[in-house]
Design a protein around this motif. Structure first.
Motif, PDB file in Angstrom:
ATOM      1  N   TYR A  87      -2.605  -5.352  -5.219  1.00 36.62           N
ATOM      2  CA  TYR A  87      -2.482  -6.589  -3.845  1.00 36.62           C
ATOM      3  C   TYR A  87      -3.492  -7.064  -3.239  1.00 36.62           C
ATOM      4  O   TYR A  87      -4.143  -6.488  -2.946  1.00 36.62           O
ATOM      5  N   THR A  88      -3.331  -8.161  -2.836  1.00 36.75           N
ATOM      6  CA  THR A  88      -4.091  -8.776  -1.414  1.00 36.75           C
ATOM      7  C   THR A  88      -3.959  -9.710  -0.638  1.00 36.75           C
ATOM      8  O   THR A  88      -2.779 -10.201  -0.912  1.00 36.75           O
ATOM      9  N   ASN A  89      -5.481  -9.470   0.910  1.00 32.99           N
ATOM     10  CA  ASN A  89      -4.504 -10.285   1.709  1.00 32.99           C
ATOM     11  C   ASN A  89      -2.739 -10.230   2.474  1.00 32.99           C
ATOM     12  O   ASN A  89      -2.111 -10.902   2.631  1.00 32.99           O
ATOM     13  N   LEU A  90      -2.127  -9.387   2.248  1.00 33.50           N
ATOM     14  CA  LEU A  90      -1.124  -8.432   2.818  1.00 33.50           C
ATOM     15  C   LEU A  90      -1.559  -8.434   4.308  1.00 33.50           C
ATOM     16  O   LEU A  90      -0.691  -8.446   4.695  1.00 33.50           O
ATOM     17  N   TYR A  91      -2.568  -8.140   5.052  1.00 30.48           N
ATOM     18  CA  TYR A  91      -2.721  -8.602   6.540  1.00 30.48           C
ATOM     19  C   TYR A  91      -3.924  -9.762   6.485  1.00 30.48           C
ATOM     20  O   TYR A  91      -4.861  -9.359   6.051  1.00 30.48           O
ATOM     21  N   GLY A  92      -4.343  -9.995   7.792  1.00 32.95           N
ATOM     22  CA  GLY A  92      -5.135 -10.622   7.663  1.00 32.95           C
ATOM     23  C   GLY A  92      -4.906 -12.306   8.752  1.00 32.95           C
ATOM     24  O   GLY A  92      -3.601 -12.442   8.466  1.00 32.95           O
ATOM     25  N   PRO A  93      -5.885 -13.507   8.857  1.00 35.08           N
ATOM     26  CA  PRO A  93      -5.478 -14.549   9.543  1.00 35.08           C
ATOM     27  C   PRO A  93      -4.741 -15.020   9.002  1.00 35.08           C
ATOM     28  O   PRO A  93      -3.449 -15.816   9.484  1.00 35.08           O
ATOM     29  N   LYS A  94      -4.256 -15.280   7.396  1.00 36.43           N
ATOM     30  CA  LYS A  94      -3.236 -16.104   7.030  1.00 36.43           C
ATOM     31  C   LYS A  94      -1.920 -15.409   6.866  1.00 36.43           C
ATOM     32  O   LYS A  94      -1.105 -16.139   5.647  1.00 36.43           O
ATOM     33  N   SER A 112       2.922   5.176   8.449  1.00 37.30           N
ATOM     34  CA  SER A 112       3.825   4.543   7.674  1.00 37.30           C
ATOM     35  C   SER A 112       3.711   3.403   7.302  1.00 37.30           C
ATOM     36  O   SER A 112       4.490   2.173   6.487  1.00 37.30           O
ATOM     37  N   MET A 113       2.845   2.558   7.410  1.00 39.32           N
ATOM     38  CA  MET A 113       2.583   1.057   7.220  1.00 39.32           C
ATOM     39  C   MET A 113       1.830   0.988   5.204  1.00 39.32           C
ATOM     40  O   MET A 113       1.059   1.805   5.106  1.00 39.32           O
ATOM     41  N   PRO A 114       2.378   0.227   5.047  1.00 38.53           N
ATOM     42  CA  PRO A 114       1.855  -0.160   3.187  1.00 38.53           C
ATOM     43  C   PRO A 114       1.000  -0.622   3.840  1.00 38.53           C
ATOM     44  O   PRO A 114       0.554  -1.784   4.015  1.00 38.53           O
ATOM     45  N   PHE A 115      -0.370  -0.259   2.902  1.00 38.01           N
ATOM     46  CA  PHE A 115      -1.971  -0.565   2.796  1.00 38.01           C
ATOM     47  C   PHE A 115      -2.001  -0.516   1.071  1.00 38.01           C
ATOM     48  O   PHE A 115      -3.397   0.638   0.580  1.00 38.01           O
ATOM     49  N   ARG A 125      -6.767  11.352   0.168  1.00 36.77           N
ATOM     50  CA  ARG A 125      -6.626  12.788   0.127  1.00 36.77           C
ATOM     51  C   ARG A 125      -5.200  12.227  -0.796  1.00 36.77           C
ATOM     52  O   ARG A 125      -3.654  11.476  -0.077  1.00 36.77           O
ATOM     53  N   PRO A 126      -5.084  13.521  -1.998  1.00 38.19           N
ATOM     54  CA  PRO A 126      -3.849  12.816  -2.627  1.00 38.19           C
ATOM     55  C   PRO A 126      -2.291  12.781  -2.054  1.00 38.19           C
ATOM     56  O   PRO A 126      -2.203  13.594  -1.423  1.00 38.19           O
ATOM     57  N   GLY A 127      -1.479  11.315  -2.484  1.00 35.53           N
ATOM     58  CA  GLY A 127      -0.649  11.200  -1.895  1.00 35.53           C
ATOM     59  C   GLY A 127      -0.456  10.872  -0.265  1.00 35.53           C
ATOM     60  O   GLY A 127       0.939  11.071   0.707  1.00 35.53           O
ATOM     61  N   TYR A 128      -1.433  11.102   0.627  1.00 37.41           N
ATOM     62  CA  TYR A 128      -1.555  10.088   1.492  1.00 37.41           C
ATOM     63  C   TYR A 128      -1.290   9.356   2.383  1.00 37.41           C
ATOM     64  O   TYR A 128      -2.088   8.896   0.994  1.00 37.41           O
ATOM     65  N   ASN A 129      -1.094   8.326   2.840  1.00 38.81           N
ATOM     66  CA  ASN A 129      -1.204   6.809   2.767  1.00 38.81           C
ATOM     67  C   ASN A 129      -2.496   6.763   3.837  1.00 38.81           C
ATOM     68  O   ASN A 129      -2.845   5.806   4.848  1.00 38.81           O
ATOM     69  N   ASN A 130      -3.975   6.875   2.959  1.00 36.13           N
ATOM     70  CA  ASN A 130      -5.579   7.129   3.857  1.00 36.13           C
ATOM     71  C   ASN A 130      -6.558   6.190   2.083  1.00 36.13           C
ATOM     72  O   ASN A 130      -6.268   6.869   1.171  1.00 36.13           O
ATOM     73  N   LEU A 131      -7.123   6.242   2.799  1.00 33.09           N
ATOM     74  CA  LEU A 131      -8.488   5.895   2.054  1.00 33.09           C
ATOM     75  C   LEU A 131      -9.754   6.029   2.570  1.00 33.09           C
ATOM     76  O   LEU A 131      -9.777   6.174   3.879  1.00 33.09           O
ATOM     77  N   SER A 132     -10.481   6.305   1.542  1.00 38.01           N
ATOM     78  CA  SER A 132     -12.109   6.607   2.610  1.00 38.01           C
ATOM     79  C   SER A 132     -13.099   5.343   2.416  1.00 38.01           C
ATOM     80  O   SER A 132     -12.937   4.448   1.634  1.00 38.01           O
ATOM     81  N   LEU A 133     -13.961   4.738   2.801  1.00 36.96           N
ATOM     82  CA  LEU A 133     -15.157   4.019   3.015  1.00 36.96           C
ATOM     83  C   LEU A 133     -16.697   4.638   3.272  1.00 36.96           C
ATOM     84  O   LEU A 133     -16.984   6.123   3.754  1.00 36.96           O
ATOM     85  N   THR A 134     -17.092   4.229   2.645  1.00 34.62           N
ATOM     86  CA  THR A 134     -18.807   4.369   2.756  1.00 34.62           C
ATOM     87  C   THR A 134     -19.985   3.279   2.966  1.00 34.62           C
ATOM     88  O   THR A 134     -19.899   2.379   2.790  1.00 34.62           O
ATOM     89  N   ILE A 135     -20.502   4.408   4.590  1.00 31.81           N
ATOM     90  CA  ILE A 135     -21.116   3.248   5.866  1.00 31.81           C
ATOM     91  C   ILE A 135     -22.129   3.310   6.431  1.00 31.81           C
ATOM     92  O   ILE A 135     -22.007   4.180   6.430  1.00 31.81           O
ATOM     93  N   LYS A 136     -22.853   2.631   6.180  1.00 34.74           N
ATOM     94  CA  LYS A 136     -24.241   2.752   5.375  1.00 34.74           C
ATOM     95  C   LYS A 136     -24.550   1.802   7.218  1.00 34.74           C
ATOM     96  O   LYS A 136     -24.489   1.351   7.647  1.00 34.74           O
ATOM     97  N   ARG A 137     -25.161   2.562   8.276  1.00 36.10           N
ATOM     98  CA  ARG A 137     -25.383   2.612   9.872  1.00 36.10           C
ATOM     99  C   ARG A 137     -26.750   1.390   9.700  1.00 36.10           C
ATOM    100  O   ARG A 137     -27.831   1.935   9.279  1.00 36.10           O
ATOM    101  N   VAL A 138     -26.318   0.160   9.931  1.00 31.18           N
ATOM    102  CA  VAL A 138     -27.552  -0.840  10.114  1.00 31.18           C
ATOM    103  C   VAL A 138     -28.348  -1.085  11.422  1.00 31.18           C
ATOM    104  O   VAL A 138     -27.496  -0.928  12.435  1.00 31.18           O
TER     105      VAL A 138
END
Ligand SMILES: Cc1cc2nc3c(=O)[nH]c(=O)nc-3n(C[C@H](O)[C@H](O)[C@H](O)COP(=O)(O)OP(=O)(O)OC[C@H]3O[C@@H](n4cnc5c(N)ncnc54)[C@H](O)[C@@H]3O)c2cc1C
Ligand code: SF4
Ligand code: SF4
Lengths: 475, 423
Positions: free
Chosen positions: B140-147, B181-184, B221-234
């Motif tokens: 799925y792409t662009n479910l949320y965004g300006p367009k 509970s929002m789909p992502f 965490r499997p089964g939860y509506n979550n995701l992770s990111l790896t962010i480097k401080r610039v």
């Protein structure tokens, strides 16, 4: 049609599967459409596999799927750009209100007329171009012709969808009539004159796709501003496809020019007779074709002063080109605009209320855009080191609609006498002899990678395919 | 691969001689990177995220142009608007000269080995596929965004830990976002956009920054509506001048319970194959490891449940030091018969500099064997400047194994098997 899986056979994002009424209307219409396609679609091409771009959804990945398809099996589809629930009417008397998801009763007749007129142009150009497949200068060009044709077909579907979905029985009747009119036919012609002209040869086809499909772009842009949201969303999506048609025209003419310049340099001549003998189209002939197609096309924008245009705008049915980017009040009640008038033997500008001059506003936007591309053609000539420039003729030249229809005007804008016109018309517009010559060059070239002598190969293949790719397979 | 010393970028450009000014690309671009005036259509290098959404809809092909440049010399929007023709690709010498004057280190040695005039070796961007592998799941792409109907979605921070060692100049954070509970729905290899709060110097709202998803499809965490990111401080820009990156600092400083505005998901081609015998070669530096972590973790979960024991995983991972390599610890704990890990550190005291392309060349024989297998997909992610070196190494490895690079590269692209995502 009875056992169709709608999402497979008719890719759509309008929930066709859930809409029984719409299904029934389309079930009636679709066989007639297929009959029309087999009667009036490209001549002798029914069994070919063509490398087509097909839309299966409106996201970037879905609307440009490339692959070999047998044209009658092209998935025509009904696509609307995604809705924006917060969209508001942004011009005219209803500015600031929510856009309409249904047709307001008082605007029904006008909206239907706008949609029918737009819809009528789509099958018309297919009819005009149907015999061109027999004289294609290469497989690449043949493929482009077919791509243009199937998308015109899909645009007809788009308009018929609106008619069926929102206009009840009237809409169904109009949808049927779209398949009954025929380009150039005396007793039941297409609605607009340019769509009853012939497209006899490939130079005409390229000029048509450059100039006349660009008219399509401007009309669609104006409709994409409409307060009737389904129309706005349909035409927005159509615009993405229309781009390819203009590309075919712009690059087609450009390749013709490039080939001519190449031979001019090889033979060190600008003598049309010598160039014609060498089998290429001389630049003055290209200029005459340009004059013809430009002038016929700008007539499509309608009369320079029109109360209909004012009504369409004020009631919010049809906006201006890039309405959203303009910074005026979007009501235009107190603005004026300059239109041309004939006074004695001179053209003069006259201020008229802007609302009545909206056709002229759109025409002028169009002219600006057209000129840009002609300048890009001139770059090709310039690059070849040749001192010749193509020019679009004056807006008043060879017009048959509006105030200017009654005067004879030279390409440079001089009002001329009937006698001068008759003496020079063959310098200004393609003469029968020009047309005969251009027709004589039209032979069929269908070996992969080969191109007719009068046209240069494209810079780049479609979807990055090589120039000798088998764009069409004749089975 | 060295982060601070890399200065070459692939700039996305439009050929003004072929473009017909039809506006399709501008209407398509999800991040508004394309603008025009009455003369030209141009791509703003600071906004373009190389998502490739504009490539296939463009009717002319004019949008599929790429130039290798020094980052500080990237063509500005104003400059591009005035063009009549596309400037020629800089020669290897011109680039190498410029690099040598600027920064004494890594890339120029690779660039200089490119045969002069052979531009194909520099066109990393043009080797990458724009379609996913055949067995990829549908994204799925662009479910949320300006367009989209919903302009953004609000996520809650449910985790923020530092994954590089304290005391080094780089801190990289592992951040977990929950969507309630929002789909992502996301797949490994996709990215999301973060809209930092506040406005820029001109008073305009900040534009969204993109981050790759680091967790597998069923959640950090499997089964939860979550995701992770790896962010480097610039904390410094690409030239090494001190600056505080807007989004990365905002994200790294978030606390549990904070709300974040998110758009996306993005990306429909950098996706993993799902057929059981497919192999995955992963090449990354720094936070480019995020999608690799996602894919590896998904395979690990599948393996645990008894699937996918056939396909091989091979990883080339570069960082300045061991301490700056995100997820170093967990990576070490993966079974050797599950993933073939090759690390390259450019700043280990007392050791010669090593970049991912060195490691790739060392493992050339094994890498070539995998490349020859049509079940193998290759993923490259990290800073833009790694692309050249990696593409050259791939090319050498393939030729040395006696295969024709042109043929293989074309197949990899056509079959959606080689994917590049650099920033
Ligand atoms: C598809 C894609 C995926 C990405 N995935 C990740 C990811 O998983 N993790 C991640 O940390 N980042 C990722 N990025 C990069 C990220 O989007 C931002 O560019 C980065 O976090 C910097 O944003 P900022 O707002 O902090 O800096 P800004 O305020 O935008 O920029 C400040 C200055 O720093 C420079 N700069 C920008 N990025 C860097 C950098 N990486 N190193 C050095 N200087 C820089 C800028 O040129 C500018 O001069 C990805 C980018 C893309 C396009
Ligand atoms: S690659 Fe993506 S971000 Fe860049 S210009 Fe194209 S659509 Fe926009
Ligand atoms: S889509 Fe292609 S041809 Fe159209 S404006 Fe963009 S770059 Fe030009």
């Amino acid at each position: 049609m009875a056992n169709i899986d709608y999402s497979e056979k008719i890719p759509n994002n309008v929930r066709l599967n859930e809409d029984r009424t719409l299904q029934r209307a389309l079930e009636q219409w679709q066989p007639n459409y297929l009959n029309w396609w087999s009667d009036m679609g490209p001549d002798g091409s029914q069994g070919f596999d063509v490398y087509l771009r097909t839309a299966v959804s409106v996201d970037p990945q879905g609307w440009a799927q490339f692959g070999h398809v047998k044209m009658p099996e092209y998935r025509w589809g009904i696509f609307l750009n995604p809705a924006d629930p917060a969209r508001k009417i942004h011009f005219g008397d209803h500015m600031g209100e929510n856009v309409w998801q249904d047709v307001p009763g008082e605007y029904r007749a006008n909206l239907r007329r706008i949609i029918v007129t737009q819809g009528d142009t789509e099958p018309a150009s297919v009819e005009q171009q149907r015999h061109l497949g027999l004289t294609a200068p290469s497989l690449y060009d043949l493929r482009n012709l077919f791509q243009v044709n199937v998308e015109e077909g899909r645009h007809l579907w788009a308009m018929v969808y609106l008619l069926h979905k929102y206009f009840g029985r009237d809409g169904r009747e109009e949808g049927a009539a779209l398949l009954e009119r025929r380009s150039g036919q005396q007793d039941n012609p297409r609605i607009l004159q340019a769509f009853n002209e012939e497209t006899p040869d490939w130079l005409s086809f390229f000029m048509f796709t450059y100039f006349t499909d660009r008219d399509g772009k401007f009309q669609l842009c104006a409709l994409a501003e409409s307060s009737f949201d389904p129309l706005a969303r349909t035409t927005k999506f159509m615009l993405t496809e229309e781009a390819h048609h203009m590309f075919v025209g712009e690059s087609g003419v450009s390749r013709v020019i490039q080939r001519t310049c190449q031979i001019m340099n090889e033979l060190r001549t600008d003598d049309p007779a010598k160039l014609r003998a060498a089998g290429v189209i001389d630049l003055p002939t290209i200029q005459r074709y340009l004059n013809f197609h430009f002038s016929v096309t700008i007539d499509l924008f309608g009369a320079d002063q029109s109360s209909n245009a004012a009504t369409f705008y004020s009631t919010g049915l049809k906006g201006r080109f890039e309405e959203g980017k303009r910074t005026d009040d979007h009501m235009l009640k107190h603005d004026s605009y300059k239109v041309l008038q004939v006074r004695g033997d001179a053209l003069v500008e006259q201020e008229v209320p802007m609302l009545n001059a909206l056709n002229e506003v759109l025409r002028d936007d169009y002219i600006k855009d057209s000129v840009g591309g002609v300048e890009r053609w001139n770059k090709v000539i310039e690059k070849a080191g040749i001192a010749f420039r193509l020019k679009v003729p004056h807006k008043a030249f060879h017009r048959s609609i509006g105030t200017l229809a009654d005067v004879k005007v030279a390409p440079d804008g001089r009002v001329v006498s009937e006698a001068e016109w008759n003496a020079k018309v063959n310098d200004w517009l393609p003469s029968p002899a020009d047309r005969v010559f251009v027709a004589s060059l039209m032979g069929r070239v269908v070996e992969p990678g080969r191109f007719a002598n009068w046209i240069a190969p494209p810079v780049m293949g479609i979807n990055r395919q090589p120039a000798d790719f088998e764009y069409v397979r004749f089975n | 691969m060295d982060m601070a010393a890399t200065t070459l970028i692939r700039q996305h450009l439009i050929d003004p001689e072929i473009c017909i000014r039809c506006n399709t690309c501008e209407a398509t671009c999800p991040v508004g990177a394309i603008t025009h005036d009455s003369r030209n259509y141009v791509v703003d290098a600071s906004k373009c995220n190389m998502c490739m959404d504009c490539i296939s809809p463009c009717p002319t092909g004019s949008i599929d142009n790429w130039r290798t440049l020094q980052r500080h010399a990237a063509y500005s929007v104003t400059e591009q608007l005035a063009w009549d023709t596309l400037p020629a690709e800089l020669s290897a010498e011109q680039l190498a000269d410029a690099s040598a004057a600027q920064i004494p280190q890594p890339l120029e040695s690779d660039v200089a080995t490119a045969p002069a005039g052979d531009q194909s070796t520099l066109k990393g961007g043009s080797f990458g596929a724009t379609i996913p592998p055949w067995s990829a799941a549908h994204a799925y792409t662009n479910l949320y965004g300006p367009k989209a109907p919903e302009h953004s979605i609000i996520a809650t921070v449910v985790g923020n830990v530092r994954v590089t060692e304290v005391g080094t100049d780089y801190d990289t954070h592992h951040i977990v976002l929950d969507f309630g509970s929002m789909p992502f729905p996301v797949l490994e290899g996709q990215s999301i956009g973060i809209i930092p709060p506040g406005a820029d110097a001109q008073g305009r709202p900040h534009h969204a920054r993109q981050y790759s998803v680091a967790s597998p499809r069923n959640g950090e965490r499997p089964g939860y509506n979550n995701l992770s990111l790896t962010i480097k401080r610039v904390l410094e820009d690409h030239q090494g001048n001190a600056v505080r990156g807007v989004a990365s600092n905002y994200m790294c400083d978030l606390r549990i319970g904070d709300k974040v505005h998110v758009i996306g998901p993005f990306g429909a081609s950098f996706l993993m194959p799902n057929h059981p015998r497919s192999n995955i070669v992963m090449i990354c530096t720094g936070t480019g490891s995020a999608p690799m972590r996602a894919m590896t973790e998904w395979r690990r979960r599948l393996r645990q449940s008894g699937k996918f024991d056939g396909g091989k995983l091979m990883l080339f991972f570069g960082a300045r030091t061991k301490e700056e390599l995100p997820y170093f610890g967990p990576l070490q704990n993966l079974p050797k018969d599950f993933i073939d890990i090759n690390l390259a550190f450019s700043r280990t005291p007392g050791q010669p500099k090593r970049y991912v392309q060195h490691a790739m060349r060392e493992r050339g024989a094994d890498l070539a064997e995998l490349l020859a297998d049509p079940n193998t997909c290759i993923y490259v992610c990290g800073l833009k400047a790694m692309e050249e070196g990696v593409m050259l190494a791939l090319q050498d490895v393939v030729s040395e194994a006696g295969m024709a690079w042109e043929t293989l590269a074309a197949a990899l692209k056509r079959q959606g098997r080689l994917h590049l995502e650099t920033y």
